[in-house]
Design an enzyme around this catalytic site. Sequence first.
Site, mmCIF file in Angstrom:
data_model
loop_
_atom_site.group_PDB
_atom_site.id
_atom_site.type_symbol
_atom_site.label_atom_id
_atom_site.label_comp_id
_atom_site.label_asym_id
_atom_site.label_seq_id
_atom_site.Cartn_x
_atom_site.Cartn_y
_atom_site.Cartn_z
ATOM 1 N N GLN A 74 -6.524 48.075 -8.247
ATOM 2 C CA GLN A 74 -7.034 49.570 -9.429
ATOM 3 C C GLN A 74 -6.572 49.358 -10.516
ATOM 4 O O GLN A 74 -7.242 49.292 -11.696
ATOM 5 C CB GLN A 74 -6.658 50.633 -8.750
ATOM 6 C CG GLN A 74 -7.226 51.806 -9.671
ATOM 7 C CD GLN A 74 -6.368 53.360 -8.882
ATOM 8 O OE1 GLN A 74 -6.125 54.240 -9.789
ATOM 9 N NE2 GLN A 74 -5.639 52.638 -7.546
ATOM 10 N N GLU A 196 0.491 51.601 -6.352
ATOM 11 C CA GLU A 196 0.334 52.620 -7.022
ATOM 12 C C GLU A 196 1.717 53.689 -6.144
ATOM 13 O O GLU A 196 2.941 53.607 -7.216
ATOM 14 C CB GLU A 196 -0.298 53.747 -6.462
ATOM 15 C CG GLU A 196 -0.643 54.856 -7.069
ATOM 16 C CD GLU A 196 -0.798 55.190 -8.475
ATOM 17 O OE1 GLU A 196 -1.743 54.779 -8.738
ATOM 18 O OE2 GLU A 196 0.263 55.610 -9.186
ATOM 19 N N ASP A 225 -1.234 52.967 -11.227
ATOM 20 C CA ASP A 225 -2.298 52.242 -10.962
ATOM 21 C C ASP A 225 -3.463 52.636 -12.228
ATOM 22 O O ASP A 225 -3.515 51.522 -13.930
ATOM 23 C CB ASP A 225 -2.915 52.588 -10.202
ATOM 24 C CG ASP A 225 -2.920 50.759 -9.108
ATOM 25 O OD1 ASP A 225 -1.612 50.720 -8.980
ATOM 26 O OD2 ASP A 225 -2.848 51.582 -7.841
ATOM 27 N N GLY A 304 7.015 72.041 -19.777
ATOM 28 C CA GLY A 304 7.530 73.057 -21.596
ATOM 29 C C GLY A 304 8.066 73.974 -21.395
ATOM 30 O O GLY A 304 8.800 74.795 -20.078
ATOM 31 N N GLY A 305 8.390 74.313 -22.455
ATOM 32 C CA GLY A 305 9.111 75.731 -23.367
ATOM 33 C C GLY A 305 8.478 77.151 -22.604
ATOM 34 O O GLY A 305 9.041 77.838 -23.044
HETATM 35 N N1 COA Z 1 -10.058 31.842 -6.176
HETATM 36 C C1 COA Z 1 -9.140 31.598 -6.008
HETATM 37 N N2 COA Z 1 -7.656 32.001 -5.751
HETATM 38 C C2 COA Z 1 -7.804 33.255 -5.868
HETATM 39 C C3 COA Z 1 -8.869 33.811 -6.572
HETATM 40 C C4 COA Z 1 -10.050 32.768 -7.279
HETATM 41 N N3 COA Z 1 -10.356 33.163 -7.605
HETATM 42 N N4 COA Z 1 -8.426 34.533 -7.399
HETATM 43 C C5 COA Z 1 -7.091 35.166 -6.202
HETATM 44 N N5 COA Z 1 -6.757 34.406 -6.160
HETATM 45 C C6 COA Z 1 -5.693 33.445 -4.726
HETATM 46 C C7 COA Z 1 -4.468 33.846 -6.070
HETATM 47 O O1 COA Z 1 -4.600 32.642 -6.296
HETATM 48 C C8 COA Z 1 -3.095 34.229 -4.838
HETATM 49 O O2 COA Z 1 -3.144 32.871 -3.947
HETATM 50 P P1 COA Z 1 -1.225 32.609 -4.078
HETATM 51 O O3 COA Z 1 -0.261 33.602 -4.227
HETATM 52 O O4 COA Z 1 -1.702 32.206 -2.359
HETATM 53 O O5 COA Z 1 -1.148 31.454 -4.827
HETATM 54 C C9 COA Z 1 -3.886 35.046 -4.282
HETATM 55 O O6 COA Z 1 -5.750 34.714 -4.313
HETATM 56 C C10 COA Z 1 -3.503 36.486 -4.224
HETATM 57 O O7 COA Z 1 -2.445 37.202 -4.592
HETATM 58 P P2 COA Z 1 -1.785 38.305 -4.634
HETATM 59 O O8 COA Z 1 -2.504 39.187 -5.989
HETATM 60 O O9 COA Z 1 -0.240 38.225 -5.075
HETATM 61 O O10 COA Z 1 -2.638 39.325 -4.383
HETATM 62 P P3 COA Z 1 -2.515 40.440 -2.792
HETATM 63 O O11 COA Z 1 -3.273 40.718 -2.030
HETATM 64 O O12 COA Z 1 -0.995 39.831 -2.372
HETATM 65 O O13 COA Z 1 -1.167 41.505 -3.378
HETATM 66 C C11 COA Z 1 -0.831 43.140 -5.110
HETATM 67 C C12 COA Z 1 -1.790 42.563 -4.310
HETATM 68 C C13 COA Z 1 -1.672 43.580 -5.808
HETATM 69 C C14 COA Z 1 0.227 44.282 -4.881
HETATM 70 C C15 COA Z 1 -0.249 42.381 -5.826
HETATM 71 O O14 COA Z 1 -1.551 40.910 -6.451
HETATM 72 C C16 COA Z 1 0.309 42.909 -7.361
HETATM 73 O O15 COA Z 1 1.832 42.901 -7.163
HETATM 74 N N6 COA Z 1 -0.068 43.059 -8.111
HETATM 75 C C17 COA Z 1 0.524 43.394 -9.445
HETATM 76 C C18 COA Z 1 1.118 45.071 -9.585
HETATM 77 C C19 COA Z 1 -0.337 45.548 -9.079
HETATM 78 O O16 COA Z 1 -1.245 45.334 -10.527
HETATM 79 N N7 COA Z 1 -0.458 46.826 -8.653
HETATM 80 C C20 COA Z 1 -1.569 47.392 -8.254
HETATM 81 C C21 COA Z 1 -2.327 46.365 -8.075
HETATM 82 S S1 COA Z 1 -3.521 48.213 -7.888
#
Ligand code: COA
Length: 486
Positions: A74, A196, A225, A304-305
């Site tokens: 998101q 979030e 988010d 607020g106030g």
């Molecule tokens: N091709 C190949 N690999 C891909 C890819 C693609 N097109 N797109 C994504 N990936 C891989 C990444 O390289 C990563 O792999 P790695 O960790 O082995 O290097 C993986 O997919 C994605 O990892 P991540 O972003 O950590 O996903 P997640 O599902 O484990 O975690 C979140 C999700 C949201 C918790 C995390 O992305 C995060 O903390 N983001 C930052 C904060 C954020 O935006 N949070 C709010 C989300 S609404």
Amino acid sequence: MATRRKATKAATRAAMKKTAARKAAGKKVMKLKPKPAGKRAAANGGLPKPSTRPYGQAGKALDGVRILDFTHVQAGPTCTQLLAFMGADCIKVERPGVGDITRGQLRDVKGADSLYFTMLNGNKRSITIDSKHPKGKEILDRLIKHCDVLVENFGPGALDRMGLTWDYIHKTNPRMIVASVKGFGPGPYEDCKVYENVAQCAGGAASTTGFREGPPLVTGAQIGDSGTGLHVAFGIVSALYQRVRTGRGQRVLCAMQDGVLNLARVKLRDQQRLAHGPLIEYSQYGEGIPFGEAVPRAGNDSGGGQPGWILKCKGWENDPDSYVYFITQAPVWGAICDLIGKPDWKTDPDYATPAARLPRLGQIFETIEQWTMTKSKFEVMDICNAVDIPVGPILSMKEIAEEPSLRKTGTVVEVDHPTRGKYLTVGNPVKMSDSITEVKRSPLLGEHTEEILAKELGYGEQEIAEIKSSGAITAPEKGARAAAAA
Ligand code: COA
């Protein structure tokens, strides 16, 4: 600056002297040609002439800006959808066969992209690329050269693990802006993954939301988010503007904790006020309950106030949203007293001034509620607004979805989708007089892969065929089938 101006003047004077000396000696003097019109415009702040097209017909604010959209879930997609509403070309890079995880989350129509995905990815194009495949990396390199901004919200370190470090991207395209959303900024939690509600809690919003006697609460509005997505969009547009001057890209980082805290700014204000005495506008003050060391939860008190509270309206027994937010703004106190049948409160020293009312707010709102309970929330709205009393009906999502005025302004829009049919989405909440938003449906997974490879990146037919067979843009059969069945 002043020293530089002095040096320029001195140089000009020296050049004039030299020219006069050459003239006096009968030598040839070079005549300066008048600057062409374009150069004159550049000298005039570099601004083009104003468009002669009527307002709304001169394109969109971010026309020509290309976004390499590496966002998911998101926070990132909110940002890039806003940029796309403003006219940027958002090329969403997704993992072949799987795509943004939200395509399959909270699905309401079997086999079709979820509303979670479709409502956050309108106006974008989708290309599938395996970013860890050598051929995929090559395509990404071309995209980095082609685009102005890369936006990502992967977990910490994921972009670097793809080989896309800031140094690498900056070397490949020095003009590229690289924008990231992370849960936390540099510090003890920088490596944490964040969703979030974690951000709402860590950013100070949850400890100040809810009722004093209850636990901390998260809010329905996605301030962690979508709120952070908004902040990042602002950072990107600012970086684009700065690039006009500097000619170079920069990194833009917004931590969700920081974004939430920015939205909870007034609560940090209250934290500091506590050192100087109780927070008199909080109803706990009127109830004689002492304050602790930190800002307490304030229920429905106004931030607020001007004191306010949520009051029941006619039908509240059966309708969970039959309530109104009522603000006892000081300048309209007399009008409030007349409406609720308490004209004597206008002059009664216990009620006549804001200071006198503060310790009695609970009783005052109970009395006002006796009146609001005789009216529907919309009747309260009409009656109060006619005499400038600020009130707000508690609108359910059903009411918002059906509200004709929101449809008319394009804030709530119905779009058609090839696999799920019609759905409602929230259009651009920012209305601009010369950049009109057209809300388009979200793309299917990889819908624009070939189009982008051929038209944007210049790959020929043969090359595209090779890329296809390399596995860089297509999913292994099994993964694709599993994702489609989910
Ligand atoms: N091709 C190949 N690999 C891909 C890819 C693609 N097109 N797109 C994504 N990936 C891989 C990444 O390289 C990563 O792999 P790695 O960790 O082995 O290097 C993986 O997919 C994605 O990892 P991540 O972003 O950590 O996903 P997640 O599902 O484990 O975690 C979140 C999700 C949201 C918790 C995390 O992305 C995060 O903390 N983001 C930052 C904060 C954020 O935006 N949070 C709010 C989300 S609404």
